[in-house]
Design an enzyme around this catalytic site. Structure first.
Site, PDB file in Angstrom:
ATOM      1  N   LYS A 188      -4.651  -1.576   4.011  1.00 26.17           N
ATOM      2  CA  LYS A 188      -3.428  -2.327   4.253  1.00 26.17           C
ATOM      3  C   LYS A 188      -3.103  -3.201   3.048  1.00 26.17           C
ATOM      4  CE  LYS A 188      -1.761  -6.041   7.115  1.00 26.17           C
ATOM      5  NZ  LYS A 188      -2.093  -7.068   8.050  1.00 26.17           N
TER       6      LYS A 188
ATOM      7  N   TYR B 271       6.292  -0.036  11.844  1.00 25.87           N
ATOM      8  CA  TYR B 271       7.416  -0.566  12.618  1.00 25.87           C
ATOM      9  C   TYR B 271       8.468   0.516  12.852  1.00 25.87           C
ATOM     10  CZ  TYR B 271       4.991  -4.793  11.337  1.00 25.87           C
ATOM     11  OH  TYR B 271       4.006  -5.727  11.172  1.00 25.87           O
TER      12      TYR B 271
ATOM     13  N   ARG C 216       4.909 -12.715   8.418  1.00 29.10           N
ATOM     14  CA  ARG C 216       4.601 -14.145   8.572  1.00 29.10           C
ATOM     15  C   ARG C 216       5.789 -14.899   9.130  1.00 29.10           C
ATOM     16  NH1 ARG C 216       0.895 -15.269   3.142  1.00 29.10           N
ATOM     17  NH2 ARG C 216      -0.747 -13.779   3.712  1.00 29.10           N
TER      18      ARG C 216
ATOM     19  N   SER D  42       5.039  -4.998   7.019  1.00 26.76           N
ATOM     20  CA  SER D  42       6.397  -5.512   7.193  1.00 26.76           C
ATOM     21  C   SER D  42       7.240  -5.419   5.922  1.00 26.76           C
ATOM     22  CB  SER D  42       6.329  -6.959   7.679  1.00 26.76           C
ATOM     23  OG  SER D  42       5.575  -7.755   6.778  1.00 26.76           O
TER      24      SER D  42
ATOM     25  N   LYS E  86      -8.147  -4.948   3.218  1.00 22.56           N
ATOM     26  CA  LYS E  86      -6.880  -5.663   3.378  1.00 22.56           C
ATOM     27  C   LYS E  86      -6.669  -6.554   2.165  1.00 22.56           C
ATOM     28  CE  LYS E  86      -4.403  -8.913   6.303  1.00 22.56           C
ATOM     29  NZ  LYS E  86      -4.328  -9.550   7.617  1.00 22.56           N
TER      30      LYS E  86
ATOM     31  N   LYS F 155      -4.081 -16.573   0.816  1.00 22.44           N
ATOM     32  CA  LYS F 155      -5.287 -16.096   1.504  1.00 22.44           C
ATOM     33  C   LYS F 155      -6.259 -15.416   0.544  1.00 22.44           C
ATOM     34  CE  LYS F 155      -2.968 -15.714   5.995  1.00 22.44           C
ATOM     35  NZ  LYS F 155      -2.793 -14.926   7.238  1.00 22.44           N
TER      36      LYS F 155
ATOM     37  N   GLU G  93     -15.942  -3.189   0.464  1.00 22.08           N
ATOM     38  CA  GLU G  93     -15.537  -3.810   1.731  1.00 22.08           C
ATOM     39  C   GLU G  93     -15.525  -2.777   2.860  1.00 22.08           C
ATOM     40  OE1 GLU G  93     -15.031  -6.496   3.171  1.00 22.08           O
ATOM     41  OE2 GLU G  93     -14.636  -8.032   1.670  1.00 22.08           O
TER      42      GLU G  93
HETATM   43  C1  PBG Z   1      -2.923 -11.672   9.825  1.00 21.48           C
HETATM   44  C2  PBG Z   1      -2.129 -10.424   9.755  1.00 21.48           C
HETATM   45  C3  PBG Z   1      -1.130 -10.204   8.795  1.00 21.48           C
HETATM   46  C4  PBG Z   1      -0.586  -8.946   9.064  1.00 21.48           C
HETATM   47  C5  PBG Z   1      -1.244  -8.422  10.177  1.00 21.48           C
HETATM   48  N1  PBG Z   1      -2.214  -9.360  10.585  1.00 21.48           N
HETATM   49  C6  PBG Z   1      -0.581 -11.064   7.728  1.00 21.48           C
HETATM   50  C7  PBG Z   1      -1.424 -11.904   6.888  1.00 21.48           C
HETATM   51  O1  PBG Z   1      -2.562 -11.568   6.561  1.00 21.48           O
HETATM   52  O2  PBG Z   1      -0.934 -12.984   6.549  1.00 21.48           O
HETATM   53  C8  PBG Z   1       0.523  -8.352   8.255  1.00 21.48           C
HETATM   54  C9  PBG Z   1       1.241  -7.213   8.814  1.00 21.48           C
HETATM   55  C10 PBG Z   1       2.556  -6.921   8.174  1.00 21.48           C
HETATM   56  O3  PBG Z   1       2.938  -7.476   7.124  1.00 21.48           O
HETATM   57  O4  PBG Z   1       3.253  -6.073   8.733  1.00 21.48           O
HETATM   58  N2  PBG Z   1      -4.068 -11.697  10.542  1.00 21.48           N
END
Ligand code: PBG
Length: 335
Positions: A259, A324, A212, A285, A202, A228, A244
């Protein structure tokens, strides 16, 4: 007479008609590839639109159940549910996440009652619950997310979700060692059949912006960008991503995820060559939002770009795609 090239090999022969094109097609999206991503909040009443994600809504628990039933009817076999928690319920420890009567446990229970065969996937991370929006507990001295205390909290959260009925728990936090800790905690609590879908590779991606917004972690962080980078991967690092993912396999994850998906197809493809585990890609997203935004301007054709984006993710090696678009694609596959 036309000039005829001396060309014994002509690949266009295989593209001449819809029939031959269908017969030689190598990759297809079917409903079995799709996992729907859904948002739930603690309000009754009609769905609340997410401004940056047209067609995506924060649903009441009741609305979520109806949506899961509709998805199940369409053949979508799994849903990933994300909570949007009221700001006054958030604190630095994310305490509300550990309430067995909290939003996610109630939502899981309601889905399992109304759509028993549906696979319910829940996120294991603290960001929906923390007042600072980070995925874990902060170290008082450094201000950074404290790895080992967070891992202990996540293991508790995973067990709570499994107790509520989650089929797959999905750590999305990127702490070191959390897959092993979660597996041990699940097994110790007798949840040997609960799967771990690890967000293995990720990245610290700007494509999470609309998400978010949807879950309110951006608002929790205030005007500063929610950074992050001390736990999520550097988008520049492909080798580190492999490390990872392979570590999570060694810690006995059942599935590995990459991701975001679309901008990281090289990672997906590379990982496909290195593991025998099923691979999940998360079309996040921002990938959804950018397709919609361009379509709104009349610059791209929504359905075609959507289908091509999903096909490319599958072609690169994904067995399943969290998206989505799941419902509308499942609908279009029935036509
Ligand atoms: C956080 C989490 C995130 C997403 C899924 N779980 C965002 C982040 O790491 O800030 C993002 C999913 C998306 O953008 O559709 N635990």
């Amino acid at each position: 007479m036309n000039e005829v090239l001396n060309l014994p090999r002509r690949l266009r022969r295989l593209r001449r008609s819809p029939a031959v094109r269908a017969l030689v097609q190598e990759t297809r999206i079917t409903v079995d590839d799709l996992i729907a991503a859904l948002f739930v909040h603690d309000k009754e009443g009609p769905p609340e639109a997410v401004a940056s994600m047209p067609g995506v809504f924060r649903l009441s628990v009741e609305g979520l159940v109806t949506e899961c039933q509709a998805l199940q009817k369409l053949g979508v076999k799994a849903v990933a549910v994300f909570p949007c928690i009221r700001p006054d319920r958030k604190d630095p420890q994310g305490s509300y996440g550990f309430d067995p009567q909290g939003l996610i446990p109630r939502a899981i229970g309601a889905i399992k009652r109304a759509a028993p065969g549906q696979i319910v996937i829940t996120d294991v991370a603290l960001d929906p619950y923390t007042s600072h929006g980070h995925d874990g507990l902060l170290n008082d001295e450094t201000g950074d997310v404290d790895n080992d205390r967070t891992v202990a909290a996540l293991a508790r959260l995973a067990v709570l979700e499994a107790k509520a009925g989650a089929d797959w728990v999905a750590p999305s936090d990127m702490m070191d060692g959390r897959v092993r800790a979660i597996r041990q905690a699940l097994d110790a609590a007798d949840f040997t059949q609960t799967c771990i879908l690890s967000y293995a590779a990720k990245f610290a991606s700007a494509y999470y912006g609309p998400f978010r917004d949807a879950v309110g972690s951006k608002q929790a962080a205030g005007s500063t960008y929610l950074d992050k980078r001390t736990y999520q991967l550097n988008p520049a690092n492909a080798r580190e991503a492999m490390q990872e993912a392979l570590l999570d396999e060694a810690e006995d994850a059942d599935f590995l995820m990459v991701k975001p998906a679309g901008p990281y197809l090289d990672i997906l493809y590379n990982l496909r060559q290195r593991t025998l585990l099923p691979l999940v890609a998360y079309q996040v997203s921002g990938e959804y939002a950018q397709i919609h935004a361009a379509a709104r301007l009349g610059w791209l054709e929504l359905d075609r770009v959507r289908d091509e984006a999903l096909l490319a993710i599958k072609r690169a090696g994904a067995d399943m795609i969290i998206t989505y678009f799941a419902k509308e694609v499942a609908e279009s596959l029935q036509r």
